[in-house]
Scaffold this active site. Sequence first.
Site, PDB file in Angstrom:
ATOM      1  CB  THR A 191       9.004  46.928  43.277  1.00 31.95           C
ATOM      2  OG1 THR A 191      10.352  46.541  42.977  1.00 31.95           O
ATOM      3  CG2 THR A 191       8.784  46.856  44.775  1.00 31.95           C
ATOM      4  CG  MET A 232       4.403  53.278  39.826  1.00 30.34           C
ATOM      5  SD  MET A 232       5.032  54.977  39.917  1.00 30.34           S
ATOM      6  CE  MET A 232       6.119  55.008  38.488  1.00 30.34           C
ATOM      7  CG  HIS A 233      10.993  50.143  42.021  1.00 28.76           C
ATOM      8  ND1 HIS A 233      11.122  48.805  41.725  1.00 28.76           N
ATOM      9  CD2 HIS A 233      11.543  50.816  40.975  1.00 28.76           C
ATOM     10  CE1 HIS A 233      11.734  48.664  40.557  1.00 28.76           C
ATOM     11  NE2 HIS A 233      11.995  49.868  40.080  1.00 28.76           N
ATOM     12  CG  ASP A 234      10.210  54.087  46.651  1.00 23.40           C
ATOM     13  OD1 ASP A 234      10.846  53.059  46.944  1.00 23.40           O
ATOM     14  OD2 ASP A 234      10.766  55.166  46.377  1.00 23.40           O
TER      15      ASP A 234
END
Length: 304
Positions: A191, A232-234
């Site tokens: 991520t 944009m981790h999620d």
Amino acid sequence: MRLPIFLDTDPGIDDAVAIAAAIFAPELDLQLMTTVAGNVSVEKTTRNALQLLHFWNVDIPLAQGAAVPLVRAPRDAASVHGESGMAGYDFVEHNRQPLGIPAFLAIRDALMRAPEPVTLVAIGPLTNIALLLSQCPECKPYIRRLVIMGGSAGRGNCTPNAEFNIAADPEAAACVFRSGIEIVMCGLDVTNQAILTPDYLATLPELNRTGKMLHALFSHYRSGSMQSGLRMHDLCAIAWLVRPELFTLKPCFVAVETQGEFTSGTTVVDIDGCLGKPANVQVALDLDVKGFQQWVAEVLALAL
């Protein structure tokens, strides 16, 4: 054939992007959303999720989940997402309400009604999922797999070694990783590579109304900057569902440290098999960044 998914989330600015992708990616069928305390309180994450569903005018049932971790005091990430969790855009008022049952029971009921096993996607702390697995073990055969955004094989982002979603409820994460269900872990190893560039971010206001909304939210997001790029981790958890070839995965034994004074919340990822324990998690270790960025541009162009 679209893949049926249930999404457990704690919106959260990058959650908003992940929710958009889950709704508009043509390969996915988002059938249920649940909220959990994480980035901000569960009352705020529920409000934010309902605002997003109203913004896109979609009728996806949503259940409010756990307000606190299983055994410890709550922590949040308001310093990253703002006090409301989604500051920066004025959403229209609405009268939508969550379902009248807790999230883990809503997941249980939906799993038991589903004609085939369902993929669960968790992009916040794992409290709701742990409650489901501990209180409703009969549901396990109805879970196709669990894809999470959380953890790390290396450094953390809220302590030197712990990633926020795991550190927010280590006992819940430990319960989930011990459960025996199939798990794909998209942690900080990938991520932190999932960056939207300043050039792309600058195009969002002209893309569509979703692009305008996200651009406004991003101005308040503190995981990077509009000038250097935003992580944009999620979104990685959703990307893996649609474009798994973009990710390099390795089966590993993963445990969660719950006791350490300095290491609580750390995901202990046994990459080299030192512990001699069987793998229980597919761990994402690398990402095709260009391919990820191209996919994001494609899916957000489909949004309303």
